[in-house]
Design an enzyme around this catalytic site. Structure first.
Site, mmCIF file in Angstrom:
data_model
loop_
_atom_site.group_PDB
_atom_site.id
_atom_site.type_symbol
_atom_site.label_atom_id
_atom_site.label_comp_id
_atom_site.label_asym_id
_atom_site.label_seq_id
_atom_site.Cartn_x
_atom_site.Cartn_y
_atom_site.Cartn_z
ATOM 1 N N SER A 25 -17.682 5.547 -2.166
ATOM 2 C CA SER A 25 -17.892 4.946 -3.489
ATOM 3 C C SER A 25 -18.320 5.982 -4.524
ATOM 4 O O SER A 25 -18.141 5.762 -5.721
ATOM 5 C CB SER A 25 -18.961 3.845 -3.406
ATOM 6 O OG SER A 25 -18.537 2.830 -2.534
ATOM 7 N N PRO A 38 -15.652 11.742 4.498
ATOM 8 C CA PRO A 38 -16.517 11.041 5.465
ATOM 9 C C PRO A 38 -17.875 10.664 4.854
ATOM 10 O O PRO A 38 -18.397 9.589 5.126
ATOM 11 C CB PRO A 38 -16.676 12.053 6.599
ATOM 12 C CG PRO A 38 -15.455 12.917 6.511
ATOM 13 C CD PRO A 38 -15.075 12.971 5.062
ATOM 14 N N CYS A 91 -5.536 7.931 -11.666
ATOM 15 C CA CYS A 91 -4.623 7.478 -10.597
ATOM 16 C C CYS A 91 -5.091 6.122 -10.057
ATOM 17 O O CYS A 91 -4.299 5.201 -9.854
ATOM 18 C CB CYS A 91 -4.607 8.476 -9.442
ATOM 19 S SG CYS A 91 -4.128 10.132 -9.920
ATOM 20 N N LEU A 92 -6.411 6.024 -9.822
ATOM 21 C CA LEU A 92 -6.949 4.774 -9.270
ATOM 22 C C LEU A 92 -6.744 3.613 -10.245
ATOM 23 O O LEU A 92 -6.474 2.490 -9.818
ATOM 24 C CB LEU A 92 -8.436 4.931 -8.929
ATOM 25 C CG LEU A 92 -8.739 5.887 -7.770
ATOM 26 C CD1 LEU A 92 -10.252 6.007 -7.549
ATOM 27 C CD2 LEU A 92 -8.069 5.459 -6.478
ATOM 28 N N SER A 117 0.839 -1.211 0.000
ATOM 29 C CA SER A 117 0.000 0.000 0.000
ATOM 30 C C SER A 117 0.869 1.255 0.000
ATOM 31 O O SER A 117 0.578 2.217 -0.719
ATOM 32 C CB SER A 117 -0.912 0.039 1.230
ATOM 33 O OG SER A 117 -1.815 -1.020 1.205
ATOM 34 N N ARG A 129 2.107 -31.869 8.667
ATOM 35 C CA ARG A 129 1.204 -32.074 9.795
ATOM 36 C C ARG A 129 0.504 -33.435 9.684
ATOM 37 O O ARG A 129 -0.178 -33.708 8.689
ATOM 38 C CB ARG A 129 0.158 -30.948 9.811
ATOM 39 C CG ARG A 129 -0.974 -31.131 10.788
ATOM 40 C CD ARG A 129 -0.545 -30.819 12.198
ATOM 41 N NE ARG A 129 -1.668 -30.876 13.122
ATOM 42 C CZ ARG A 129 -1.533 -30.880 14.429
ATOM 43 N NH1 ARG A 129 -0.332 -30.848 14.982
ATOM 44 N NH2 ARG A 129 -2.586 -30.921 15.221
ATOM 45 N N ALA A 138 -3.317 2.361 -9.596
ATOM 46 C CA ALA A 138 -3.193 1.656 -8.311
ATOM 47 C C ALA A 138 -3.945 0.331 -8.339
ATOM 48 O O ALA A 138 -3.477 -0.683 -7.801
ATOM 49 C CB ALA A 138 -3.705 2.537 -7.191
ATOM 50 N N GLU A 166 -9.826 1.500 -3.184
ATOM 51 C CA GLU A 166 -9.676 1.549 -4.653
ATOM 52 C C GLU A 166 -10.924 0.992 -5.336
ATOM 53 O O GLU A 166 -10.837 0.364 -6.402
ATOM 54 C CB GLU A 166 -8.458 0.742 -5.110
ATOM 55 C CG GLU A 166 -7.190 1.011 -4.346
ATOM 56 C CD GLU A 166 -6.503 2.269 -4.794
ATOM 57 O OE1 GLU A 166 -6.886 2.816 -5.832
ATOM 58 O OE2 GLU A 166 -5.598 2.713 -4.079
HETATM 59 C C1 LIG Z 1 -7.190 0.997 5.161
HETATM 60 C C2 LIG Z 1 -7.790 1.909 4.134
HETATM 61 C C3 LIG Z 1 -6.975 2.785 3.433
HETATM 62 C C4 LIG Z 1 -7.531 3.688 2.512
HETATM 63 N N1 LIG Z 1 -6.710 4.579 1.859
HETATM 64 C C5 LIG Z 1 -7.270 5.560 1.089
HETATM 65 C C6 LIG Z 1 -6.445 6.609 0.525
HETATM 66 O O1 LIG Z 1 -5.216 6.594 0.664
HETATM 67 N N2 LIG Z 1 -7.055 7.613 -0.161
HETATM 68 C C7 LIG Z 1 -8.418 7.648 -0.345
HETATM 69 O O2 LIG Z 1 -8.893 8.598 -0.966
HETATM 70 N N3 LIG Z 1 -9.210 6.667 0.164
HETATM 71 C C8 LIG Z 1 -8.675 5.645 0.882
HETATM 72 N N4 LIG Z 1 -9.478 4.650 1.428
HETATM 73 C C9 LIG Z 1 -10.932 4.775 1.281
HETATM 74 C C10 LIG Z 1 -11.566 3.749 0.351
HETATM 75 O O3 LIG Z 1 -11.227 4.020 -0.983
HETATM 76 C C11 LIG Z 1 -13.083 3.797 0.604
HETATM 77 O O4 LIG Z 1 -13.286 3.225 1.883
HETATM 78 C C12 LIG Z 1 -13.881 3.061 -0.457
HETATM 79 O O5 LIG Z 1 -13.914 3.773 -1.659
HETATM 80 C C13 LIG Z 1 -15.334 2.802 -0.001
HETATM 81 O O6 LIG Z 1 -15.912 3.970 0.495
HETATM 82 P P1 LIG Z 1 -16.675 3.940 1.906
HETATM 83 O O7 LIG Z 1 -15.807 3.287 2.915
HETATM 84 O O8 LIG Z 1 -17.159 5.311 2.169
HETATM 85 O O9 LIG Z 1 -17.906 2.966 1.687
HETATM 86 P P2 LIG Z 1 -19.320 3.341 1.039
HETATM 87 O O10 LIG Z 1 -19.137 4.017 -0.271
HETATM 88 O O11 LIG Z 1 -20.154 4.013 2.060
HETATM 89 O O12 LIG Z 1 -19.905 1.889 0.768
HETATM 90 C C14 LIG Z 1 -20.452 1.078 1.801
HETATM 91 C C15 LIG Z 1 -21.021 -0.188 1.179
HETATM 92 O O13 LIG Z 1 -22.050 0.164 0.254
HETATM 93 C C16 LIG Z 1 -21.791 -0.422 -1.007
HETATM 94 N N5 LIG Z 1 -22.271 0.474 -2.070
HETATM 95 C C17 LIG Z 1 -22.042 1.804 -2.199
HETATM 96 N N6 LIG Z 1 -22.641 2.264 -3.300
HETATM 97 C C18 LIG Z 1 -23.245 1.196 -3.894
HETATM 98 C C19 LIG Z 1 -24.017 1.021 -5.076
HETATM 99 N N7 LIG Z 1 -24.281 2.032 -5.921
HETATM 100 N N8 LIG Z 1 -24.493 -0.220 -5.347
HETATM 101 C C20 LIG Z 1 -24.208 -1.255 -4.547
HETATM 102 N N9 LIG Z 1 -23.482 -1.167 -3.414
HETATM 103 C C21 LIG Z 1 -23.013 0.060 -3.102
HETATM 104 C C22 LIG Z 1 -20.283 -0.595 -1.070
HETATM 105 O O14 LIG Z 1 -19.908 -1.616 -1.993
HETATM 106 C C23 LIG Z 1 -19.968 -0.966 0.372
HETATM 107 O O15 LIG Z 1 -20.182 -2.345 0.564
HETATM 108 C C24 LIG Z 1 -8.936 3.691 2.294
HETATM 109 C C25 LIG Z 1 -9.742 2.748 2.962
HETATM 110 C C26 LIG Z 1 -9.182 1.868 3.868
HETATM 111 C C27 LIG Z 1 -10.075 0.892 4.592
#
Ligand SMILES: Cc1cc2nc3c(=O)[nH]c(=O)nc-3n(C[C@H](O)[C@H](O)[C@H](O)COP(=O)(O)OP(=O)(O)OC[C@H]3O[C@@H](n4cnc5c(N)ncnc54)[C@H](O)[C@@H]3O)c2cc1C
Length: 390
Positions: free
Chosen positions: A143, A139, A244-245, A96, A274, A248, A369
């Protein structure tokens, strides 16, 4: 046991150059020497071995495909993939760090930055003297980054940045952050934010159960004055962060193979050593079924990654192909890690073996990603022409 055939069941080495094999071998040796002996302890303590960043810089791992005149290694995309594969065999946190630095920080500065920005930041990022992070997720917008609330407001010739980013890899230790925010015309712009700019803070997110050897944090902008020279001039709109994504995600498609091979080789060896019911557990048909199915899926993932690398080298890999490979290969690694952990029985849950740590890491890798389900929808859109998520 023929270890060689397990690592490369379909003899893909035939398609790799001597340089590819050398890069893979030197990265593997570095992981064996510098990552494996310490990584479990760092993960258990929820600390990141950040001293390894400069070591990766010395090895040419950071910015591997960035041209040498900007401090990169000028390697091709298959070399980048093989490096990611070997790093993730050590730990997803290390991969990462290299992914973020290379694909999410150096790549946008190289592709969209001014000559002055490239000269100022790329050599330091390549050597690991500078640490970068990438701020897209917020926050309230993960997605769906198009809903982002971060704002760049024009003030004289400069900008004022307000808002926050969440879940940002390496933000607490980053010297610079490539941040995506909307300007007054609602157009997404990229900006390089430096540590120490007034109003900018990057608190850590603690208590993670996944990717514990990687630092994750927020980026908080409270009326941060951003000089116009810090805006990336070469791109406007969401295509900037999406490009960028893509880079990655491509690396993750390879990294997950390294992780799966690490789990598989541990489980195979264990199954042969084992004994239960007077024989090695590898004797049992149910264990062989697991091993046979896993190596089949690993081999398929390797073929996919290799072909994607060829297309990427030719500039012919499209985002849907990259999305499919990221989704498929991470899911494959999740299934492999879970089956391997079961083969180890109770001891599989301890840090004596890497499998449980890999399993936990994958919970982040399958989410960041683009989540698994979002990638399914990208393939659905590609197949039907109908977007189910816009
Ligand atoms: C350890 C870690 C490191 C990270 N590093 C970075 C970073 O360096 N920079 C950065 O910008 N981000 C980073 N992220 C963020 C990551 O890219 C996001 O967590 C990811 O894009 C999902 O967004 P969210 O957590 O808000 O989930 P949400 O978008 O809220 O999604 C929650 C759930 O709903 C589902 N969902 C959402 N929309 C739909 C849809 N239309 N149809 C069906 N299902 C749906 C998703 O699949 C998921 O299961 C990181 C995350 C983690 C855990």
């Amino acid at each position: 046991m023929n270890t060689k055939s397990i690592q490369d069941y379909y003899l893909l080495d035939d398609y790799y150059t001597d340089e590819h094999k050398l890069i893979r071998q030197s990265t593997k040796e570095w992981v064996n020497r510098s990552v494996r002996p310490i990584i479990d302890e760092y993960a258990q303590k929820h600390e990141s071995p950040i001293h390894l960043i400069k070591e990766m810089g010395k090895l040419g791992i950071l910015g591997s495909f960035i041209p040498q005149n900007y401090g990169g290694s000028g390697l091709d995309q298959i070399s980048y993939g093989l490096i990611m594969q070997e790093l993730e065999a050590g730990d997803s946190a290390i991969r990462s760090i290299a992914s973020v630095q290379t694909s999410l920080v150096m790549y946008p500065i190289f592709a969209f930055g001014s000559e002055e920005q490239k000269r100022k930041y790329l050599p330091g990022l390549a050597s690991g003297e500078l640490i970068g992070c990438f701020g897209l997720t917020e926050p309230n917008h993960g997605s769906n980054p198009s809903g982002m609330e971060c704002r760049l407001k024009l003030k004289n010739n400069d900008y004022i940045l307000n808002g926050s980013k969440m879940w940002i890899t390496n933000s607490p230790i980053a010297d610079i952050a490539v941040v995506w925010a909307k300007d007054e015309n609602n157009i997404v712009r990229g900006a390089i934010i430096e540590k120490g700019m007034a109003g900018f803070t990057a608190p850590e997110i603690s208590r993670k159960w996944s990717l514990r050897a990687s630092l994750t944090g927020e980026l908080v902008f409270d009326d941060v004055l951003v000089p116009s020279t810090h805006i990336l001039p070469g791109v406007e709109g969401l295509k900037g962060p999406m490009m960028c994504l893509n880079s990655a995600r491509y690396g993750i498609a390879w990294g997950s193979i390294g992780l799966a091979l690490d789990c598989y080789s541990v489980a195979l060896k264990y199954s042969l050593e084992r004994n239960q019911f007077g024989v090695p557990i590898a004797t049992f048909q149910l264990v062989q079924k697991k091993l046979a199915e896993m190596i089949t899926e690993i081999a398929k993932a390797q073929l996919l990654a290799w072909r994607l690398g060829v297309l990427k080298n030719d500039n012919r890999a499209n985002p849907a192909q990259i999305s499919m490979a990221k989704r498929n290969n991470v899911k494959m690694a999740m299934d492999v890690a879970r089956e391997c952990r079961q083969i180890l029985g109770a001891i599989g849950i301890t840090g004596d073996f890497p499998i449980m740590r890999h399993m936990m890491n994958l919970e982040s890798v399958v989410t960041y990603e683009g989540t698994h389900d979002i990638h399914l929808l990208i393939t659905g859109l590609d197949a039907t022409g109908i977007s189910s998520f816009s």
